[in-house]
Scaffold this motif. Structure first.
Motif, PDB file in Angstrom:
ATOM      1  N   ARG A  64     -12.505  53.107 -18.479  1.00  0.00           N
ATOM      2  CA  ARG A  64     -12.230  53.173 -19.914  1.00  0.00           C
ATOM      3  C   ARG A  64     -11.817  54.574 -19.924  1.00  0.00           C
ATOM      4  O   ARG A  64     -12.125  55.618 -19.556  1.00  0.00           O
ATOM      5  N   TYR A 105      -8.992  56.496 -28.434  1.00  0.00           N
ATOM      6  CA  TYR A 105      -7.956  56.489 -27.273  1.00  0.00           C
ATOM      7  C   TYR A 105      -6.633  57.249 -27.355  1.00  0.00           C
ATOM      8  O   TYR A 105      -5.923  56.792 -28.409  1.00  0.00           O
ATOM      9  N   HIS A 114     -15.039  44.302 -19.794  1.00  0.00           N
ATOM     10  CA  HIS A 114     -16.596  44.468 -19.724  1.00  0.00           C
ATOM     11  C   HIS A 114     -17.418  43.869 -20.757  1.00  0.00           C
ATOM     12  O   HIS A 114     -16.570  43.128 -21.649  1.00  0.00           O
ATOM     13  N   ASP A 116     -20.521  43.664 -23.322  1.00  0.00           N
ATOM     14  CA  ASP A 116     -21.243  44.711 -24.111  1.00  0.00           C
ATOM     15  C   ASP A 116     -22.832  44.512 -23.807  1.00  0.00           C
ATOM     16  O   ASP A 116     -23.760  45.513 -24.179  1.00  0.00           O
ATOM     17  N   THR A 152      -7.577  44.609 -29.188  1.00  0.00           N
ATOM     18  CA  THR A 152      -8.953  44.227 -28.294  1.00  0.00           C
ATOM     19  C   THR A 152      -8.700  42.636 -27.762  1.00  0.00           C
ATOM     20  O   THR A 152      -8.343  41.924 -28.556  1.00  0.00           O
ATOM     21  N   HIS A 186     -14.610  41.261 -22.635  1.00  0.00           N
ATOM     22  CA  HIS A 186     -13.409  42.130 -23.850  1.00  0.00           C
ATOM     23  C   HIS A 186     -12.966  43.373 -23.038  1.00  0.00           C
ATOM     24  O   HIS A 186     -13.728  43.902 -21.923  1.00  0.00           O
ATOM     25  N   LYS A 196      -5.296  55.480 -30.997  1.00  0.00           N
ATOM     26  CA  LYS A 196      -6.364  54.556 -31.567  1.00  0.00           C
ATOM     27  C   LYS A 196      -7.702  55.214 -31.716  1.00  0.00           C
ATOM     28  O   LYS A 196      -8.179  55.621 -31.028  1.00  0.00           O
ATOM     29  N   THR A 200     -17.742  51.600 -33.463  1.00  0.00           N
ATOM     30  CA  THR A 200     -18.498  50.636 -32.982  1.00  0.00           C
ATOM     31  C   THR A 200     -19.879  50.445 -33.282  1.00  0.00           C
ATOM     32  O   THR A 200     -20.352  51.392 -33.347  1.00  0.00           O
ATOM     33  N   TRP A 202     -23.254  48.388 -32.228  1.00  0.00           N
ATOM     34  CA  TRP A 202     -24.057  47.308 -31.313  1.00  0.00           C
ATOM     35  C   TRP A 202     -25.433  47.196 -32.172  1.00  0.00           C
ATOM     36  O   TRP A 202     -26.050  47.895 -32.518  1.00  0.00           O
TER      37      TRP A 202
HETATM   38  O1  AKG Z   1     -11.642  49.622 -28.834  1.00  0.00           O
HETATM   39  C1  AKG Z   1     -11.731  48.472 -28.702  1.00  0.00           C
HETATM   40  O2  AKG Z   1     -10.767  47.560 -29.093  1.00  0.00           O
HETATM   41  C2  AKG Z   1     -12.890  47.566 -28.022  1.00  0.00           C
HETATM   42  C3  AKG Z   1     -14.127  48.452 -27.944  1.00  0.00           C
HETATM   43  C4  AKG Z   1     -15.036  48.161 -26.732  1.00  0.00           C
HETATM   44  O3  AKG Z   1     -14.581  47.402 -25.674  1.00  0.00           O
HETATM   45  C5  AKG Z   1     -16.509  48.308 -26.994  1.00  0.00           C
HETATM   46  O4  AKG Z   1     -16.702  48.934 -27.905  1.00  0.00           O
HETATM   47  O5  AKG Z   1     -17.266  47.599 -26.005  1.00  0.00           O
END
Ligand code: AKG
Length: 213
Positions: A64, A105, A114, A116, A152, A186, A196, A200, A202
């Motif tokens: 990453r 990014y 990976h 989550d 994504t 993903h 980008k 996020t 979770w």
């Molecule tokens: O940035 C993305 O499109 C995916 C983010 C991601 O993989 C994550 O937060 O686990």
């Protein structure tokens, strides 16, 4: 600094994996996208962690290439409002949410495929699952349009979502019995032009209790 408008989050489309995996797009109002961007100013610098699918370890990874920061749950009024809205959207208690993470990014930045969900292959993950249960879902909100790259990507499902400011992708991967769905694998495709920004969220099976709290 932008003014936080009323946070509107609308589930517009559902689709994706079927079975245990659910995908959805949501939309965040532009004023709030600006506000999230402003709130993160000056807080970046740390490399982000991800769960290595091979070992289940949390790693600072060459898989990453992004920079990130976390808000604490309800860290301020605006973040608290987002936490409440995302709780309503995901139909899970606010307290089950981990703190919002913002990722940046640069060109060339992305992540390898990976999961989550946490794999109980190391002590830290086992302790985290014992405290808060498994991660059950991810909501990734795009804070800007990415001119090229940065999708994504869900390689097993053959599904890719392009980052558009204010849109989001939502996916679930853990059922009530704690069984996780590997189809949620993903990645973020590398950004090839521009940059980008995402935020996020979770969610856990139970109240999220971080290590050391
Ligand atoms: O940035 C993305 O499109 C995916 C983010 C991601 O993989 C994550 O937060 O686990």
């Amino acid at each position: 600094m932008a003014t936080p408008g009323s946070f509107s989050l609308t589930n517009t489309t559902t689709g994706g994996g079927g079975g245990g995996t659910v995908g959805a797009w949501v939309n965040v109002s532009p004023a709030n996208v600006d506000f999230i961007n402003d709130l993160t100013c000056g807080n970046f610098g740390s490399e982000t962690m991800l769960v290595d699918p091979a070992t289940g370890q949390d790693i600072v990874s060459d898989k990453r290439t992004s920079y990130g920061m976390f808000f604490r749950l309800a860290e301020n009024d605006f973040i608290a409002r987002i936490d409440r809205r995302l709780s309503a959207l995901t139909n899970l208690p606010i307290e089950n949410g981990e703190g919002l993470q913002v990722l940046h990014y640069p060109v060339g930045g992305g992540s390898e495929p990976h999961f989550d969900y946490l794999q109980p292959t190391n002590v830290a993950n086992r302790e985290s699952i014992a405290r808060s249960g498994q991660r059950v879902s991810t909501l990734v909100t795009y804070l800007n349009d990415v001119p090229a790259g940065g999708q994504t990507v869900f390689p097993t499902l053959g599904w890719a979502v392009s980052p558009l400011r204010g849109n989001a992708v939502y996916f679930e991967y853990c059922d009530d019995a704690g069984r996780v769905d590997p189809r949620s694998l993903h990645a973020s495709a590398p950004v090839t032009q521009g940059e980008k920004w995402v935020v996020t969220k979770w969610m856990r099976q139970r109240r999220f209790v971080s290590a050391g709290s």
